[in-house]
Design an enzyme around this catalytic site. Structure first.
Site, short mmCIF file in Angstrom:
data_model
loop_
_atom_site.label_atom_id
_atom_site.label_comp_id
_atom_site.label_asym_id
_atom_site.label_seq_id
_atom_site.Cartn_x
_atom_site.Cartn_y
_atom_site.Cartn_z
N LYS A 26 0.87 -1.19 0.00
CA LYS A 26 0.00 0.00 0.00
C LYS A 26 0.90 1.23 0.00
CE LYS A 26 -1.39 3.10 2.84
NZ LYS A 26 -1.66 4.28 2.01
N GLU B 168 10.50 1.69 10.41
CA GLU B 168 11.48 2.76 10.19
C GLU B 168 10.73 4.07 10.33
OE1 GLU B 168 14.57 2.41 9.93
OE2 GLU B 168 14.84 0.33 9.36
N CYS C 212 13.80 11.44 6.32
CA CYS C 212 13.93 10.97 7.70
C CYS C 212 15.32 11.26 8.23
CB CYS C 212 13.62 9.49 7.77
SG CYS C 212 14.48 8.57 6.50
N GLU D 299 10.18 16.51 15.26
CA GLU D 299 10.47 16.38 13.84
C GLU D 299 9.53 17.30 13.07
OE1 GLU D 299 9.34 12.71 11.77
OE2 GLU D 299 11.33 12.75 10.85
P1 NAP Z 1 2.75 8.61 7.85
O1 NAP Z 1 1.66 9.57 7.95
O2 NAP Z 1 3.10 7.78 9.02
O3 NAP Z 1 2.39 7.68 6.60
C1 NAP Z 1 3.20 6.61 6.20
C2 NAP Z 1 2.33 5.54 5.57
O4 NAP Z 1 1.45 5.01 6.57
C3 NAP Z 1 1.44 6.04 4.45
O5 NAP Z 1 1.34 5.05 3.45
C4 NAP Z 1 0.11 6.25 5.15
O6 NAP Z 1 -1.00 6.20 4.29
C5 NAP Z 1 0.11 5.06 6.10
N1 NAP Z 1 -0.80 5.20 7.23
C6 NAP Z 1 -1.26 6.35 7.82
N2 NAP Z 1 -2.05 6.06 8.86
C7 NAP Z 1 -2.11 4.71 8.95
C8 NAP Z 1 -2.77 3.80 9.82
N3 NAP Z 1 -3.54 4.22 10.82
N4 NAP Z 1 -2.60 2.47 9.61
C9 NAP Z 1 -1.82 2.02 8.62
N5 NAP Z 1 -1.18 2.82 7.75
C10 NAP Z 1 -1.31 4.16 7.92
O7 NAP Z 1 4.11 9.30 7.43
P2 NAP Z 1 4.37 10.29 6.23
O8 NAP Z 1 3.87 11.62 6.63
O9 NAP Z 1 3.92 9.72 4.95
O10 NAP Z 1 5.96 10.25 6.17
C11 NAP Z 1 6.73 11.06 6.96
C12 NAP Z 1 7.31 10.30 8.12
O11 NAP Z 1 8.01 9.16 7.69
C13 NAP Z 1 8.32 11.09 8.89
O12 NAP Z 1 8.11 10.93 10.27
C14 NAP Z 1 9.65 10.49 8.50
O13 NAP Z 1 10.66 10.66 9.40
C15 NAP Z 1 9.28 9.08 8.29
N6 NAP Z 1 10.23 8.41 7.41
C16 NAP Z 1 11.09 7.53 7.98
C17 NAP Z 1 12.03 6.87 7.21
C18 NAP Z 1 12.98 5.90 7.84
O14 NAP Z 1 13.48 5.04 7.14
N7 NAP Z 1 13.25 5.98 9.12
C19 NAP Z 1 12.07 7.10 5.83
C20 NAP Z 1 11.16 8.02 5.28
C21 NAP Z 1 10.23 8.65 6.09
P3 NAP Z 1 -1.59 7.55 3.64
O15 NAP Z 1 -0.54 8.11 2.77
O16 NAP Z 1 -2.75 7.07 2.87
O17 NAP Z 1 -1.93 8.46 4.79
#
Ligand code: NAP
Ligand code: MG
Length: 497
Positions: free
Chosen positions: A177, A252, A286, A387
């Site tokens: 997804k 991650e 990230c 963050e």
């Molecule tokens: P996010 O809101 O957590 O979303 C990540 C993924 O999770 C998306 O596909 C999102 O779907 C899905 N999601 C959201 N709510 C969910 C739920 N309740 N159950 C299951 N899946 C759910 O994060 P983001 O805003 O896209 O990305 C930014 C974050 O990612 C930052 O905190 C960043 O640090 C972190 N990040 C970490 C790494 C690493 O390797 N450590 C790498 C890149 C990014 P939708 O898009 O449909 O909402």
């Protein structure tokens, strides 16, 4: 305006509409009038069909010799390489980062696919002597079954490939997804997998929201491994869903990464590093540098150089090769960035540059913020701790090396860190004492390569690593095999005494 292309889910080797009949639009954050396509707004029913297909396909895929699986991955990698430019252009349009960086994102997928294709002929176990006569001991890796992947928008092709390629080479099947903001890059990746010979059902794609698609995917009993990259908040929910069923979960999550600049550092090099670390991918990595801590003797000089360099950055549409920083991913993220700028000002940090949305001309069509620097940030402030995931850098001074290490570790996250110094003793001490999963010396906090483990400590992760051979631990389980050819019963720990 031309009717936008309709993209479908990919289940059991076929492109299919969601049973919901609903769709959503994917827009360009540099020009929100541009619709790149409409995608399926899927539901639990679609997820169920995809998991069934993956569970059925697993029966055969796990038995295909790993080198044969690798041959298919080599073809996938070759095709990604041939299509690198168009894949990268699509990615810049759907998420905004500059074309040089989306080429890097695609290249990371190419590197990971070649690398894991090669693992088809490795995945080494070990043989070891038995305690007994005429007995042979060895270990082999076993796949687990269906893997469910939830990926973010900031590395729309690299991150999905980090999960898919090791899962596939180990013999697992996949349901992915993608983030709602970036489904096109994953459609492109899955299409290439299919056209280059990955059998039906082995890779499945279901687009839609975190709650309607992500949740049913991670909760289904048939899904044995969940790999998630995204925010710490959602990662915690994923971990809670996986725990009662003892599913493997690889998480991650966020970062609040630090660059340390000592008084003996090459300051121009440190500025280049911090500008790239803080404003590359519009700060939406990230591993982005969000805290820059500088020895007091060079603090003022460093802050001046940083402000000068940040003010010169060209912000705009990432398809223009001269652009150095693209837009924020969407209006919501831009609003978050602007709200943190207000918080920083209220907390008493010194706003040195940026601090607002970019407006006028083409900027009005997109979600652009100015590269922003706060100086004199203190450890109590929210902009030090939280963050932001945008082009906002916090700078703070320190007195001693020991204080720098204490400040570096003053965060709930532990993804990446870096030090700029000419002193080898300090470099090695910092390498040992900064509590992170990835550390750099005289280089910025971003720049991971695919054959080294990737991940972080503390609230950044749950102890697993992606990439490198470390990731095989997520997608396989060890089986220890004992072959007794003595023809008698030999009781371990008893008959060899
Ligand atoms: P996010 O809101 O957590 O979303 C990540 C993924 O999770 C998306 O596909 C999102 O779907 C899905 N999601 C959201 N709510 C969910 C739920 N309740 N159950 C299951 N899946 C759910 O994060 P983001 O805003 O896209 O990305 C930014 C974050 O990612 C930052 O905190 C960043 O640090 C972190 N990040 C970490 C790494 C690493 O390797 N450590 C790498 C890149 C990014 P939708 O898009 O449909 O909402
Ligand atoms: Mg988009």
């Amino acid at each position: 305006m031309a009717t936008p292309t309709v993209y479908k889910n990919f289940i059991n080797g076929e492109w299919v509409e969601s049973k919901s009949g609903a769709t959503f639009e994917n827009r360009n954050p540099a020009d929100t009038n541009e619709v790149l396509g409409v995608f399926q707004q899927s539901t639990a029913e679609d997820v169920d069909t995809a998991i069934s297909a993956a569970a059925e396909a697993y029966k055969k895929w796990r038995l295909m010799p790993a080198p044969k699986r690798g041959e298919i991955l080599f073809k996938v990698a070759d095709r990604l390489l041939r299509e690198k430019e168009s894949l990268s252009q699509d990615m810049t349009k759907e998420m905004g980062k500059v074309i040089a960086e989306t080429r890097g994102d695609t290249q990371e997928a190419i590197d990971m696919t070649f690398y894991m294709a090669g693992e088809g002929r490795r995945q080494f176990g070990f043989t070891t002597p038995s305690e007994m006569m005429n007995k042979f001991n060895m270990t082999i890796r076993q796949p687990l079954g269906v893997c469910g992947f939830i990926t973010p928008w900031n590395f729309p092709m690299a991150i999905p490939s980090w999960k898919m390629m090791p899962a596939l080479i180990c013999g697992n099947t996949v349901v992915i997804k993608p983030a709602t903001d970036t489904p096109l890059s994953v459609v492109n990746l899955v299409k290439i997998c299919h056209e280059e010979g990955i059998p039906p059902g082995v890779v499945n794609l279901v687009t839609g929201s975190g709650s309607k698609v992500g949740q049913p995917l991670i909760q289904d009993d048939r899904v044995k491994v969940v790999s998630f990259t995204g925010s710490t908040e959602v990662g915690r929910k994923v971990a809670e869903s996986c725990a009662p069923k003892f599913k493997h979960s690889c998480l991650e999550m966020g970062g609040k990464n630090v660059q340390i600049v000592m008084d003996d550092a090459n300051l121009d090099l440190a500025v280049d590093g911090a500008i790239w670390g803080a404003f590359g991918t519009t700060g939406q990595r990230c591993t982005a540098t969000s805290r820059l801590i500088v020895h007091k003797d060079v603090y003022k000089k460093m802050v001046d150089k940083m402000v000068d360099a940040a003010n010169k950055l060209k912000v705009g549409n990432g398809l223009d090769a001269s652009t150095q920083m693209g837009p924020c991913i969407n209006q919501g993220q831009l609003d978050t960035v602007l709200s943190y700028i207000e918080i920083g000002k209220k907390e008493g940090a010194k706003l040195m540059c940026g601090g607002e949305q970019l407006t006028g001309g083409d900027y009005d069509k997109g979600c652009f913020a100015k590269p922003t620097i706060f100086s004199d940030v203190t450890q109590e402030m929210r902009i030090w701790k939280e963050e932001i995931f945008g082009p906002v850098l916090s700078i703070a001074p320190f007195d001693t090396f020991e204080q720098a290490i204490e400040m570096a570790n003053d965060t709930e996250y532990g993804l990446s860190g870096s030090i700029y110094t000419q002193d080898v003793n300090r470099a090695y001490t910092a390498m040992r004492d900064v509590n992170v999963g990835i550390f750099y010396v005289n280089a910025p906090t971003i720049g991971a390569e695919t054959h080294l483990p990737f991940g972080g400590t503390k609230n950044t992760g749950n102890g697993h690593r992606e990439a490198a051979t470390a990731t095989l631990e997520v997608y396989s389980e060890w089986k220890s095999v004992y072959v007794d050819f003595s023809g008698t019963i030999q009781r371990a720990q008893i008959d060899n005494q």
